[in-house]
Write an enzyme that holds these catalytic residues in place. Structure first.
Site, PDB file in Angstrom:
ATOM      1  N   ASP A  21       0.846  -1.192   0.000  1.00  0.00           N
ATOM      2  CA  ASP A  21       0.000   0.000   0.000  1.00  0.00           C
ATOM      3  C   ASP A  21       0.882   1.244   0.000  1.00  0.00           C
ATOM      4  O   ASP A  21       1.184   1.806   1.049  1.00  0.00           O
ATOM      5  CB  ASP A  21      -0.883  -0.082   1.263  1.00  0.00           C
ATOM      6  CG  ASP A  21      -1.676   1.178   1.521  1.00  0.00           C
ATOM      7  OD1 ASP A  21      -1.842   1.992   0.595  1.00  0.00           O
ATOM      8  OD2 ASP A  21      -2.145   1.332   2.675  1.00  0.00           O
ATOM      9  N   ASN A  23       0.355   4.345  -1.059  1.00  0.00           N
ATOM     10  CA  ASN A  23      -0.195   5.663  -0.669  1.00  0.00           C
ATOM     11  C   ASN A  23      -0.799   5.645   0.736  1.00  0.00           C
ATOM     12  O   ASN A  23      -1.473   6.579   1.138  1.00  0.00           O
ATOM     13  CB  ASN A  23      -1.191   6.181  -1.712  1.00  0.00           C
ATOM     14  CG  ASN A  23      -2.466   5.338  -1.739  1.00  0.00           C
ATOM     15  OD1 ASN A  23      -2.562   4.328  -1.024  1.00  0.00           O
ATOM     16  ND2 ASN A  23      -3.439   5.737  -2.537  1.00  0.00           N
ATOM     17  N   ASP A  25      -3.315   4.223   2.324  1.00  0.00           N
ATOM     18  CA  ASP A  25      -4.741   4.444   2.607  1.00  0.00           C
ATOM     19  C   ASP A  25      -5.406   3.169   3.136  1.00  0.00           C
ATOM     20  O   ASP A  25      -6.622   3.112   3.289  1.00  0.00           O
ATOM     21  CB  ASP A  25      -5.474   4.958   1.355  1.00  0.00           C
ATOM     22  CG  ASP A  25      -5.480   3.926   0.236  1.00  0.00           C
ATOM     23  OD1 ASP A  25      -4.833   2.867   0.389  1.00  0.00           O
ATOM     24  OD2 ASP A  25      -6.125   4.170  -0.801  1.00  0.00           O
ATOM     25  N   ASP A  29      -2.003  -1.154  -3.649  1.00  0.00           N
ATOM     26  CA  ASP A  29      -2.195  -0.396  -4.891  1.00  0.00           C
ATOM     27  C   ASP A  29      -1.107  -0.717  -5.915  1.00  0.00           C
ATOM     28  O   ASP A  29      -0.141  -1.427  -5.619  1.00  0.00           O
ATOM     29  CB  ASP A  29      -2.245   1.114  -4.597  1.00  0.00           C
ATOM     30  CG  ASP A  29      -1.126   1.558  -3.677  1.00  0.00           C
ATOM     31  OD1 ASP A  29       0.024   1.152  -3.926  1.00  0.00           O
ATOM     32  OD2 ASP A  29      -1.399   2.283  -2.685  1.00  0.00           O
ATOM     33  N   ASP A  98      -7.008 -11.121 -14.517  1.00  0.00           N
ATOM     34  CA  ASP A  98      -8.164 -11.931 -14.153  1.00  0.00           C
ATOM     35  C   ASP A  98      -9.313 -11.516 -15.069  1.00  0.00           C
ATOM     36  O   ASP A  98      -9.429 -10.341 -15.413  1.00  0.00           O
ATOM     37  CB  ASP A  98      -8.542 -11.658 -12.692  1.00  0.00           C
ATOM     38  CG  ASP A  98      -8.888 -12.921 -11.943  1.00  0.00           C
ATOM     39  OD1 ASP A  98      -9.767 -13.645 -12.433  1.00  0.00           O
ATOM     40  OD2 ASP A  98      -8.302 -13.179 -10.882  1.00  0.00           O
ATOM     41  N   ASP A 203     -12.209 -16.654 -14.600  1.00  0.00           N
ATOM     42  CA  ASP A 203     -12.865 -17.001 -13.340  1.00  0.00           C
ATOM     43  C   ASP A 203     -14.021 -17.975 -13.605  1.00  0.00           C
ATOM     44  O   ASP A 203     -14.813 -17.743 -14.532  1.00  0.00           O
ATOM     45  CB  ASP A 203     -13.421 -15.688 -12.752  1.00  0.00           C
ATOM     46  CG  ASP A 203     -13.953 -15.832 -11.344  1.00  0.00           C
ATOM     47  OD1 ASP A 203     -13.140 -16.018 -10.431  1.00  0.00           O
ATOM     48  OD2 ASP A 203     -15.181 -15.731 -11.163  1.00  0.00           O
ATOM     49  N   GLU A 258     -10.216 -21.116 -14.442  1.00  0.00           N
ATOM     50  CA  GLU A 258     -10.521 -21.635 -13.114  1.00  0.00           C
ATOM     51  C   GLU A 258     -11.814 -22.404 -13.259  1.00  0.00           C
ATOM     52  O   GLU A 258     -12.856 -21.823 -13.545  1.00  0.00           O
ATOM     53  CB  GLU A 258     -10.699 -20.497 -12.113  1.00  0.00           C
ATOM     54  CG  GLU A 258     -10.876 -21.034 -10.710  1.00  0.00           C
ATOM     55  CD  GLU A 258     -11.902 -20.280  -9.887  1.00  0.00           C
ATOM     56  OE1 GLU A 258     -11.851 -20.375  -8.661  1.00  0.00           O
ATOM     57  OE2 GLU A 258     -12.774 -19.604 -10.479  1.00  0.00           O
ATOM     58  N   HIS A 331      -5.930 -17.002  -3.620  1.00  0.00           N
ATOM     59  CA  HIS A 331      -6.654 -16.083  -2.737  1.00  0.00           C
ATOM     60  C   HIS A 331      -7.932 -16.704  -2.171  1.00  0.00           C
ATOM     61  O   HIS A 331      -8.646 -16.049  -1.428  1.00  0.00           O
ATOM     62  CB  HIS A 331      -7.011 -14.813  -3.525  1.00  0.00           C
ATOM     63  CG  HIS A 331      -7.939 -15.107  -4.658  1.00  0.00           C
ATOM     64  ND1 HIS A 331      -7.561 -15.840  -5.772  1.00  0.00           N
ATOM     65  CD2 HIS A 331      -9.244 -14.817  -4.838  1.00  0.00           C
ATOM     66  CE1 HIS A 331      -8.593 -15.971  -6.573  1.00  0.00           C
ATOM     67  NE2 HIS A 331      -9.630 -15.365  -6.040  1.00  0.00           N
ATOM     68  N   ASP A 332      -8.247 -17.936  -2.552  1.00  0.00           N
ATOM     69  CA  ASP A 332      -9.450 -18.615  -2.062  1.00  0.00           C
ATOM     70  C   ASP A 332      -9.133 -19.737  -1.080  1.00  0.00           C
ATOM     71  O   ASP A 332     -10.040 -20.467  -0.665  1.00  0.00           O
ATOM     72  CB  ASP A 332     -10.222 -19.247  -3.240  1.00  0.00           C
ATOM     73  CG  ASP A 332     -10.825 -18.207  -4.171  1.00  0.00           C
ATOM     74  OD1 ASP A 332     -11.088 -17.081  -3.721  1.00  0.00           O
ATOM     75  OD2 ASP A 332     -11.045 -18.534  -5.347  1.00  0.00           O
TER      76      ASP A 332
HETATM   77  C1  NOJ Z   1     -13.597 -17.656  -8.094  1.00  0.00           C
HETATM   78  C2  NOJ Z   1     -12.732 -16.607  -7.478  1.00  0.00           C
HETATM   79  O1  NOJ Z   1     -11.435 -17.114  -7.317  1.00  0.00           O
HETATM   80  C3  NOJ Z   1     -13.368 -16.229  -6.172  1.00  0.00           C
HETATM   81  O2  NOJ Z   1     -12.539 -15.403  -5.391  1.00  0.00           O
HETATM   82  C4  NOJ Z   1     -14.697 -15.586  -6.464  1.00  0.00           C
HETATM   83  O3  NOJ Z   1     -15.356 -15.335  -5.252  1.00  0.00           O
HETATM   84  C5  NOJ Z   1     -15.589 -16.487  -7.320  1.00  0.00           C
HETATM   85  N1  NOJ Z   1     -14.874 -17.083  -8.400  1.00  0.00           N
HETATM   86  C6  NOJ Z   1     -16.739 -15.715  -7.904  1.00  0.00           C
HETATM   87  O4  NOJ Z   1     -16.284 -14.813  -8.871  1.00  0.00           O
END
Ligand code: NOJ
Length: 561
Positions: A21, A23, A25, A29, A98, A203, A258, A331-332
């Protein structure tokens, strides 16, 4: 002209909210990311996948897009993005964006137009159906459930109609059967490709074609209701080929999809090179080896055989036909070193390096999630307020609504929470781990950042980052690690993972102990005179034929022709 650069790629994933980050906030970024590009390059990455940077109201933190051609203000401007792209390219880092086009945000102008009038042509951009009346009560058009819990349908105010949303109710599913929608997607892809981006991560791509007419799913499991009518739908392959023909094939681009529970047959078709659909898809089956029924919130005893089946099946299936990817985190997911029954306190270095070794030398492109390269762990969330991901809250509400005690529900949510991966990156031991200069981060820090951070890791003689550097250099410089055939060893062993990669007579052997106890393992005879290329303890030798692998020990051997 396709150079197929992706086959040799090492991809580093950035979740922009949490990287750096600049800046101050509270939100990560683009400027912050630019300041870290040398760090990423030196690790050995050759490409970066950016989780969504587009304009979004953040109901699902960027995965609900309201303008596909704009960078969200909190990350910077389009000019900043162009500078990022340029700075990446200067360092030979490819840029993968993405692309979230199964759904748009309900703040997207298309959706707003669709809602503004029943005659709007944008109505047909979405999947809108009349509800059903049963004993005077209005019910959703079908019994499908959202993968974020609850009905997949949201009622349109003051009407008896509903729109479909397979995720949050603010993520309305697009109607891919409308050719205008597909053309819009083609235009968006071309917009970014013309700007110079090198590829896309699609996605949940394989839920975009639905079976019509939409109907109830009579299946037994509530949480799967509808899946058979939207996963790998009837036109999925055709639509992917269309995107290729009209956009992707005109550039030297790379795609990774994905996918959402694809059947093995469909998975093969998506990546079969001659089909010209996607270059690769993600495989997550091995990551279900510590949860029950594929439900990430229900813990179960870690099953290494299941892990191995999930990890190797796609490598074997796609080798020679298409390409593959290798993933431990994104990230999931919770942090990999905090999973799989690993005692993270005791074995963080050994287990982090073992996991990377066993996974990334397989057949496919390594995807490294930010922080994984220094062995970042799950956070110590103490209560629901600390979790920002809406899904954590949906699941908690669902569990407690069914009379589960709150503390048990919290423990289950915390077990599978996506929030673990989304805490700010830990750069050093200063305030907020150097993520910024003291502003409250959007997501609370992992309190262990004074112990686990980039600076400390690099100063340590047991640096995970430096181990990754060596590992990734093997991956890049040994054709066997890229192209080689995979042969699995110790298939039925519940503690050992072992395999070879062979290419033009050169062979690598990768072996690791996936347990906290020493394990004896008899190496295959052909490794007797092998050279040890990499090991995470020291003193590994194949000469005696039988080795005692220490807890989470891993080694890579090479036999040259
Ligand atoms: C998969 C993404 O990796 C996830 O973070 C998102 O919540 C769902 N698809 C819906 O877009």
């Amino acid at each position: 002209m396709k150079t197929e650069w992706y086959k040799k790629a090492i991809v580093y994933q950035i979740y922009p909210f949490s990287y750096c980050d600049a800046n101050n906030d509270g939100w990560g970024d683009i400027e912050g990311i630019i300041s870290k590009l040398d760090y990423i390059r030196e690790l050995g990455a050759t490409a970066i996948w950016f989780s969504p940077l587009y304009q979004s109201p953040d109901k699902d933190y960027g995965y609900d897009i309201s303008d596909y051609r704009a960078i969200d203000e909190k990350f910077g401007s389009m000019a900043d993005f162009e500078r990022l792209l340029n700075e990446c390219h200067k360092r030979d880092l490819k840029v993968i964006m993405d692309m979230v086009v199964n759904h748009t945000s309900t703040d997207h102008p298309w959706f707003k137009a669709a809602m503004s009038s029943p005659d709007s042509p944008y109505r047909d951009y979405y999947i809108i159906r009349k509800g059903r009346r049963k004993r005077g009560k209005l019910l959703p058009p079908t019994n499908w459930v959202s993968s974020f819990t609850g009905s997949a349908w949201a009622r349109i105010e003051n009407t008896d109609e509903y729109y479909l949303h397979l995720f949050c109710k603010e993520q309305a599913d697009l109607n891919w059967d409308n050719p205008r929608v597909r053309q819009e997607i083609v235009d968006i892809l071309n917009f970014w490709l013309e700007k110079g981006v090198d590829g896309f991560r699609f996605d949940v791509f394989n839920v975009s074609s639905k079976v019509h007419p939409l109907k109830d799913d009579k299946g037994l499991f509530n949480f799967l209701k509808g899946e058979k009518y939207f996963v790998d739908g009837p036109h999925m392959h055709e639509y992917l080929r269309e995107l290729n023909e009209k956009a992707l094939s005109h550039f030297d681009s790379y795609t990774v999809g994905e996918s959402y529970h694809p059947s093995p047959e469909n998975a093969r078709e998506y990546v079969r090179a001659e089909n010209r659909e996607l270059d690769t898809i993600f495989n997550f089956a091995h990551l279900d080896a510590d949860n029950a029924l594929g439900l990430k919130f229900i813990p179960k005893r870690f099953d290494l055989k299941q892990f191995k089946r999930g990890l190797f099946a796609p490598q074997l299936a796609h080798h020679g036909e298409g390409w593959n990817t290798l993933v431990l985190e994104n990230h999931d997911t919770p942090r990999s070193v905090s999973r799989f029954s690993i005692n993270t306190r005791k074995f963080r270095y050994e287990a982090s390096t073992m996991l990377a070794t066993l996974t990334f030398l397989g057949f496919g492109i390594p995807f490294i999630y930010m922080g994984q390269e220094i062995g970042m762990t799950n956070s110590r969330f103490r209560h629901m307020d600390e979790l920002k991901d809406p899904v954590s809250h949906f699941v908690y509400d669902l569990l407690t609504a069914h009379f589960m005690p709150k503390n048990l529900a919290f423990r289950m949510v915390r077990f599978g929470a996506r929030d673990h991966a989304r805490v700010p990156m830990q750069w050093d031991d200063s305030t907020n781990a150097g993520f910024n200069h003291g502003a409250k981060p959007w997501q609370c820090m992992n309190p262990n950042y004074r112990e686990i951070n980039v600076k400390k890791d690099l100063d340590s003689d047991r640096s995970i980052y430096r181990y990754y550097q060596k590992l990734l250099s093997i991956k890049k410089n040994h054709p066997a690690a890229i192209y080689g055939r995979v042969d699995e060893y110790a298939h039925d062993d519940r503690r050992i993972v072992a395999y070879s990669r062979e290419y033009e007579g050169n062979r690598l052997f990768v072996v690791g102990n996936f347990s906290k106890r020493p394990v004896q393992y008899r190496l295959p005879g052909w490794t007797k005179y092998a050279e040890t290329l990499l090991e995470n303890y020291g003193g590994f030798s194949a000469e005696s034929g039988t080795v005692t692998l220490r807890p989470y020990e891993a080694a890579v051997l090479e036999v040259k022709r």
